[in-house]
Design a protein around this motif. Structure first.
Motif, PDB file in Angstrom:
ATOM      1  N   LEU A 166       1.012  -1.231  -0.329  1.00  0.00           N
ATOM      2  CA  LEU A 166       0.290  -0.281  -0.202  1.00  0.00           C
ATOM      3  C   LEU A 166       0.953   1.238   0.236  1.00  0.00           C
ATOM      4  N   HIS A 167       1.747   1.599   0.747  1.00  0.00           N
ATOM      5  CA  HIS A 167       2.719   2.469   0.654  1.00  0.00           C
ATOM      6  C   HIS A 167       3.577   2.944  -0.404  1.00  0.00           C
ATOM      7  N   THR A 168       3.943   1.313  -1.219  1.00  0.00           N
ATOM      8  CA  THR A 168       4.413   1.697  -2.438  1.00  0.00           C
ATOM      9  C   THR A 168       3.951   1.763  -3.815  1.00  0.00           C
ATOM     10  N   GLN A 169       1.955   2.219  -3.290  1.00  0.00           N
ATOM     11  CA  GLN A 169       1.285   2.027  -4.259  1.00  0.00           C
ATOM     12  C   GLN A 169       1.337   0.822  -5.000  1.00  0.00           C
ATOM     13  N   LEU A 170       1.744  -0.206  -4.617  1.00  0.00           N
ATOM     14  CA  LEU A 170       1.797  -1.217  -5.144  1.00  0.00           C
ATOM     15  C   LEU A 170       2.956  -1.951  -6.392  1.00  0.00           C
ATOM     16  N   ARG A 171       4.325  -0.849  -6.474  1.00  0.00           N
ATOM     17  CA  ARG A 171       4.702  -0.811  -6.970  1.00  0.00           C
ATOM     18  C   ARG A 171       5.998  -1.515  -6.430  1.00  0.00           C
ATOM     19  N   GLY A 172       6.215  -2.040  -4.936  1.00  0.00           N
ATOM     20  CA  GLY A 172       6.981  -2.778  -3.989  1.00  0.00           C
ATOM     21  C   GLY A 172       6.527  -4.005  -3.683  1.00  0.00           C
ATOM     22  N   LYS A 173       7.408  -5.036  -4.785  1.00  0.00           N
ATOM     23  CA  LYS A 173       6.987  -6.604  -4.955  1.00  0.00           C
ATOM     24  C   LYS A 173       6.701  -7.298  -3.003  1.00  0.00           C
ATOM     25  N   THR A 174       6.024  -7.971  -3.000  1.00  0.00           N
ATOM     26  CA  THR A 174       5.702  -9.131  -2.250  1.00  0.00           C
ATOM     27  C   THR A 174       5.736 -10.948  -3.079  1.00  0.00           C
ATOM     28  N   ILE A 175       6.886 -11.366  -2.793  1.00  0.00           N
ATOM     29  CA  ILE A 175       6.830 -13.280  -3.398  1.00  0.00           C
ATOM     30  C   ILE A 175       7.393 -13.389  -1.661  1.00  0.00           C
ATOM     31  N   ALA A 176       6.028 -14.680  -1.340  1.00  0.00           N
ATOM     32  CA  ALA A 176       5.894 -15.647  -0.427  1.00  0.00           C
ATOM     33  C   ALA A 176       6.230 -17.303  -0.977  1.00  0.00           C
ATOM     34  N   VAL A 177       6.982 -17.501  -0.164  1.00  0.00           N
ATOM     35  CA  VAL A 177       7.731 -19.486  -0.242  1.00  0.00           C
ATOM     36  C   VAL A 177       7.174 -20.143   0.852  1.00  0.00           C
ATOM     37  N   ALA A 178       7.271 -20.957   0.853  1.00  0.00           N
ATOM     38  CA  ALA A 178       6.853 -22.372   1.301  1.00  0.00           C
ATOM     39  C   ALA A 178       6.700 -23.328   1.765  1.00  0.00           C
ATOM     40  N   LEU A 179       7.207 -24.681   2.026  1.00  0.00           N
ATOM     41  CA  LEU A 179       6.485 -26.232   1.477  1.00  0.00           C
ATOM     42  C   LEU A 179       4.901 -26.251   1.773  1.00  0.00           C
ATOM     43  N   LYS A 180       4.570 -25.329   3.126  1.00  0.00           N
ATOM     44  CA  LYS A 180       3.304 -25.645   2.991  1.00  0.00           C
ATOM     45  C   LYS A 180       2.517 -24.123   2.997  1.00  0.00           C
ATOM     46  N   ASP A 181       1.555 -24.353   2.725  1.00  0.00           N
ATOM     47  CA  ASP A 181       0.435 -23.596   1.789  1.00  0.00           C
ATOM     48  C   ASP A 181      -0.132 -22.332   2.980  1.00  0.00           C
ATOM     49  N   ARG A 182       0.079 -22.488   4.346  1.00  0.00           N
ATOM     50  CA  ARG A 182      -0.659 -21.523   4.869  1.00  0.00           C
ATOM     51  C   ARG A 182       0.873 -21.020   5.414  1.00  0.00           C
ATOM     52  N   GLY A 183       1.639 -21.641   5.248  1.00  0.00           N
ATOM     53  CA  GLY A 183       3.352 -21.172   5.248  1.00  0.00           C
ATOM     54  C   GLY A 183       4.039 -19.686   4.436  1.00  0.00           C
ATOM     55  N   ALA A 184       3.149 -19.636   3.012  1.00  0.00           N
ATOM     56  CA  ALA A 184       3.263 -18.456   2.317  1.00  0.00           C
ATOM     57  C   ALA A 184       2.435 -18.159   2.152  1.00  0.00           C
ATOM     58  N   ILE A 185       0.814 -18.447   2.372  1.00  0.00           N
ATOM     59  CA  ILE A 185      -0.429 -17.544   1.705  1.00  0.00           C
ATOM     60  C   ILE A 185      -0.360 -16.932   3.120  1.00  0.00           C
ATOM     61  N   LEU A 186       0.461 -17.210   4.027  1.00  0.00           N
ATOM     62  CA  LEU A 186      -0.253 -16.356   5.400  1.00  0.00           C
ATOM     63  C   LEU A 186       0.708 -14.733   5.606  1.00  0.00           C
ATOM     64  N   PRO A 187       1.729 -15.033   5.425  1.00  0.00           N
ATOM     65  CA  PRO A 187       3.034 -14.105   5.357  1.00  0.00           C
ATOM     66  C   PRO A 187       2.652 -13.244   4.422  1.00  0.00           C
ATOM     67  N   GLY A 188       2.320 -13.442   2.808  1.00  0.00           N
ATOM     68  CA  GLY A 188       2.294 -12.811   1.439  1.00  0.00           C
ATOM     69  C   GLY A 188       1.056 -12.072   1.794  1.00  0.00           C
TER      70      GLY A 188
END
Length: 564
Positions: A166-188
């Protein structure tokens, strides 16, 4: 004539004055513009190009100290020697599970606010059990299975990753990675550019959900096609000579579980032989190779997404999940756990080296914590004459059913028991012309008489009181008014409801709450503290470092000692 001459002189003075004043204003304005430009440049230069958040699943704090002499210089030791170590860091809520843990790290709050009260929980409105990340509104991307039908929609507030977007007007990227789906989805968070998790079985690919995209990026397809996962279909041997593993118990003991097809829980574990009977590619998850595969994919994401490639801050969230699978299977005192952490140390060193090369050694900030800790195997503790044990759920259920029938004439008054919480049927209670508060208290008093139960609290107590310390404080932080149960049960310290082999977690006891918290990199002081910090402090600390708004549900505070 005289008057005309005076008027002319006055006019010349005014012109000269105005010219001088305009020039002075321009110079002043130019000075301010230059000053602002310099200030903005300096402000921008203080921000990291990339934030890397690492959550190690089921990591106890003492894994840092127990295996210290065995670690290399480039992983855990680099983070501690050159970063900041919060030695007294705790989860301030229960239950201490993976879903709530990841959500709490990134939201700066607890299940009471973010709503992820467990991995799975009984939904009172839907009258069924739900999974923290499941969402049938979306489809799988990268697999024909249903493993990608996921989203963060059950998380009720924003994450630090959302706030950065939000702060970067969506210009900053977020990529989340984990073996477990919840370990990637919730941090992302709700706004991630991509969240990827590993689908094993006979596929062995990284997948995602249509919540994020309609098809996998080329770099992900290339990674899947590279057969990187296939390369870990090999025997699991110890990284070092097993005789050097003095910080763990014997290799062959009664406290460890077995892979299907094994006779003893000992090294080496022959993955190729065990492959088909243990879920094929899913077997990798229960070995340190799952962490190595995660590091491989995270490093590929650095390049594939060009993370940290410009002055706008990006975020890479990585969860190492294999530590949890290994802990559950073999227990916290096993040689398998020791080997897993020595190998994770090398994977962290690889990741840090990749960050140095791609982003620049002083251009990123890195934090590492865990989603919960774990208890030593109670049978092992019992053999050492330490108070511990196992709750017999069948015996408890039978005794409790007798009480319900005697007291209320039916067992239907209880709709669900899960996550050490009891959900009552309020309609039946009303039909019996009973008061819900009275029923809660009667049941609580009954349960308190059972040998394995240490404490019992009611929803009414959670509603009416404000606890500030101890077990009730931890329970209240995990109590969501709309989602949690009517009765909260706490087992005696050292007592669990689990198999007699392997370790588990979930309680409000200190062996489940005490986890590492390390900060390293740009804007981070070098040092340590034994002052208590809580997991809800992580997100506001990173937010303060980035000078962005805190996540919408934040209850934690920035750890000022960490920041330069």
């Amino acid at each position: 004539m005289y008057k005309n001459r005076v008027s002319l002189i006055l006019l010349l003075v005014l012109v000269i004055f105005n010219t001088f004043d305009t020039s002075a204003q321009k110079k002043s304005k130019n000075k301010r513009t230059v000053a602002n430009t310099i200030e903005n440049t300096e402000y921008s230069s203080t921000k990291p190009k990339l934030v890397v958040g690492v959550v190690v699943d089921q990591m106890r704090y003492d894994y840092l100290t127990r295996f210290w002499d065995q670690y290399g210089e480039g992983g855990f030791k680099r983070l501690i020697d050159n970063g900041f170590n919060c030695k007294n860091n705790h989860f301030n809520y229960a239950p201490t599970y993976t879903g709530p843990g990841h959500a709490s790290v990134y939201t700066g709050t607890t299940p009471a606010t973010h709503g992820i009260i467990a991995n799975d929980w009984y939904d009172k409105e839907l009258d069924k059990s739900v999974y923290c990340a499941s969402d049938d509104s979306y489809t799988s991307v990268g697999t024909a299975s249903d493993a990608g039908k996921m989203s963060p929609h059950r998380m009720l507030v924003t994450t630090v990753t959302d706030q950065l977007r939000l702060h970067t007007q969506l210009r900053g990227k977020t990529i989340a990675v984990a073996l477990k789906d919840r370990g990637a989805i919730l941090p992302g968070g709700h706004t991630a550019n991509g969240a990827y998790w590993f689908y094993g079985k006979n596929e062995g690919n990284w997948i995602t959900s249509s919540f994020y995209m309609d098809e996998l990026p080329k770099w992900v397809n290339d990674f899947n096609a590279s057969d990187s996962a296939e390369s870990y279909k090999k025997p699991w041997t110890t990284l070092k000579d097993i005789s050097a593993y003095l910080e763990s118990g014997s290799d062959n003991n009664a406290y460890e579980g077995l892979f299907e097809g094994e006779v003893t829980p000992t090294f080496p574990h022959d993955l190729p032989t065990l492959w088909e009977d243990n879920g094929a590619f899913d077997l990798i998850k229960s070995t340190p190779y799952g962490n190595s595969l995660t590091a491989d994919f995270a490093i590929a994401a650095l390049e594939g997404e060009d993370l940290g490639g410009d002055a706008i801050t990006d975020f890479l969230a990585v969860s190492f999940s294999s530590t949890d699978y290994v802990g559950h299977k073999f227990g916290v005192n096993s040689k398998e756990v020791e080997d897993t952490y020595l190998r994770l140390d090398k994977d962290l060193a690889r990741l840090l080296e990749a960050l140095d090369k791609k982003v620049g050694e002083n251009e990123y900030v890195f934090f590492l914590t865990a989603d919960h800790a774990a208890i030593n195997v109670p049978t092992y503790l019992q053999d050492l004459k330490i108070p511990a044990g196992y709750m017999d759920k069948d015996v408890l259920q039978s005794k409790f059913d007798e009480f319900l029938k005697y007291k209320y004439g039916t067992t239907d008054i209880v709709k669900n028991i899960s996550n050490h919480q009891m959900f009552l049927d309020h309609d039946i209670i009303k039909n019996l012309d009973l008061n819900i508060g009275d029923v809660e208290e009667e049941i609580a008093r009954e349960l308190l008489g059972y040998s394995d139960i240490d404490r019992v609290y009611t929803a009414e107590q959670m509603w009416e009181n404000e606890y500030t310390e101890g077990i009730p404080y931890i329970l209240q932080n995990g109590f969501n008014l709309k989602r949690s149960g009517d009765i909260l049960m706490v087992l005696k310290p050292g007592v669990i409801s689990y198999s007699i082999t392997g370790s588990t977690h979930g309680s409000p006891q200190i062996y489940d709450t005490h986890v590492p918290l390390l900060f390293y990199g740009k804007g981070i002081k070098n040092g340590s503290t034994t002052t208590r910090t809580e997991i809800s402090d992580v997100a506001p600390t990173i937010s303060a470092l980035l000078d962005i708004s805190f996540p919408s549900g934040t209850i934690g505070n920035p750890i000022s000692k960490v920041l330069e």
